[in-house]
Design an enzyme around this catalytic site. Structure first.
Site, PDB file in Angstrom:
ATOM      1  N   SER A 143      56.336 -55.259  36.127  1.00  0.00           N
ATOM      2  CA  SER A 143      55.638 -56.536  36.000  1.00  0.00           C
ATOM      3  C   SER A 143      55.459 -57.086  37.400  1.00  0.00           C
ATOM      4  O   SER A 143      56.134 -56.640  38.330  1.00  0.00           O
ATOM      5  CB  SER A 143      56.508 -57.500  35.189  1.00  0.00           C
ATOM      6  OG  SER A 143      56.052 -58.827  35.338  1.00  0.00           O
ATOM      7  N   TYR A 156      64.801 -60.540  33.024  1.00  0.00           N
ATOM      8  CA  TYR A 156      63.499 -59.863  33.125  1.00  0.00           C
ATOM      9  C   TYR A 156      63.165 -59.502  34.571  1.00  0.00           C
ATOM     10  O   TYR A 156      62.778 -58.357  34.856  1.00  0.00           O
ATOM     11  CB  TYR A 156      62.427 -60.782  32.528  1.00  0.00           C
ATOM     12  CG  TYR A 156      61.066 -60.153  32.367  1.00  0.00           C
ATOM     13  CD1 TYR A 156      60.798 -59.276  31.321  1.00  0.00           C
ATOM     14  CD2 TYR A 156      60.032 -60.451  33.245  1.00  0.00           C
ATOM     15  CE1 TYR A 156      59.534 -58.712  31.160  1.00  0.00           C
ATOM     16  CE2 TYR A 156      58.772 -59.895  33.090  1.00  0.00           C
ATOM     17  CZ  TYR A 156      58.533 -59.027  32.042  1.00  0.00           C
ATOM     18  OH  TYR A 156      57.282 -58.466  31.889  1.00  0.00           O
TER      19      TYR A 156
END
Ligand SMILES: NC(=O)c1ccc[n+]([C@@H]2O[C@H](COP(=O)([O-])OP(=O)(O)OC[C@H]3O[C@@H](n4cnc5c(N)ncnc54)[C@H](O)[C@@H]3O)[C@@H](O)[C@H]2O)c1
Length: 272
Positions: A143, A156
């Site tokens: 990401s 995350y």
């Protein structure tokens, strides 16, 4: 992998979102598909819908955090198609949480299991055969949060950083082996998945009065489509590119970060 037609792609988290976009882009190239997902209903719906368009596709219900399940996914792939070429370790989850309150370490472990350790399971299961065959490509979905960690991202950000690091290491180790097998890391900014689209509609209907709505809508307006991400990945596989990025904004953030590292280091070094 130079010629994709007729080759086999495995996509985890393939029932929805970016994974579905990867699958659609691979299908455009005439690839055969193995889609893996923990959500049996969504997987069945996606596989049926694609099969109805005469796309050669099988679905394998898989929890990517379980190494045995990923081994079974590998075996199911070889049972169905006798080979594999492109492996996308794409399934991921997020669990935003602050660091300034007690940290739910078990919750962090779960995110790491799905977002990071699953990549290792995918490599363990598939890489030996890709090396043996002398052809293959592993794509790990990270990401933009794996390049510049946003506040409140919880596990995350660190898990996505680890995904970038492990892909860079894999790339270097594959280069040492002088094998044609390659690796890429995908670091998307906002992608218009069903979830993002649903939130976008909700916020638009509430005329942006909910907290964080304005920022979310601004981000969503910049979002790219899953199929566009898939087509970038196709091109990156052909060109053996290590980094696959969707938004220039991420590169600006990365540059700011690097500049700051340099500035802090230079100013502190005046003490040496
Ligand atoms: N959507 C974005 O804007 C965006 C941006 C950057 C990175 N990503 C990353 O892209 C990847 C895909 O995200 P998405 O936005 O398409 O999400 P999504 O929720 O739309 O799709 C993810 C899919 O993975 C599946 N999944 C979840 N846990 C799993 C598990 N343990 N085993 C197997 N399958 C599992 C889900 O059932 C779902 O079908 C993730 O790694 C995510 O972190 C997404």
């Amino acid at each position: 992998v130079d010629e994709l037609e007729g080759k086999v792609a495995v996509v985890t988290g393939g029932a929805a979102g970016i994974g579905r976009g990867l699958a659609e882009a691979f299908a455009e190239e005439g690839m055969r598909l193995v889609l893996a997902d923990i959500d049996e209903g969504a997987l069945h719906a996606t596989v049926s819908e694609m099969a109805a368009r005469a796309i050669p596709v099988v679905g394998v219900v898989t929890d990517v955090s379980d190494p045995d399940a990923v081994t079974r996914l590998r075996d199911a792939t070889y049972d169905s198609f006798g080979t594999a070429h492109v492996v996308c370790n794409n399934a991921g989850i997020g669990a935003p949480s602050p660091l300034t309150r007690p940290i739910d370490v078990d919750g962090w472990r779960r995110v790491f299991d799905v977002d990071f350790f699953a990549i290792l399971h995918g490599i363990n299961a598939f890489l030996p055969r890709l090396l043996e065959q002398g052809e293959g490509h592993i794509v790990n979905t990270s990401s933009r949060a794996g390049l510049v960690a946003p506040a409140h991202a919880g596990a995350y950000g660190p898990a996505k950083f680890a995904s970038v690091a492990v892909t860079e290491m894999l790339h270097a180790e594959l280069a040492e082996l002088a094998t044609p097998v390659a690796a890429s890391v995908l670091t998307p900014g906002a992608v218009l998945t069903d979830l993002v689209r649903a939130l976008q509609q909700r916020y638009e209907q509430s005329a942006g009065t909910e907290a964080g709505a304005g920022e979310f809508l601004a981000r969503a307006a910049q979002a790219v489509l899953p199929i566009e991400v898939g087509r970038l990945v196709v091109r990156a596989i052909r060109e053996r590119r290590l980094y696959i990025n969707t938004h220039g904004e991420t590169i600006d953030w990365l540059r700011e970060r690097t500049d700051r590292v340099g500035r802090d280091a230079a100013e502190l070094r005046t003490l040496l």
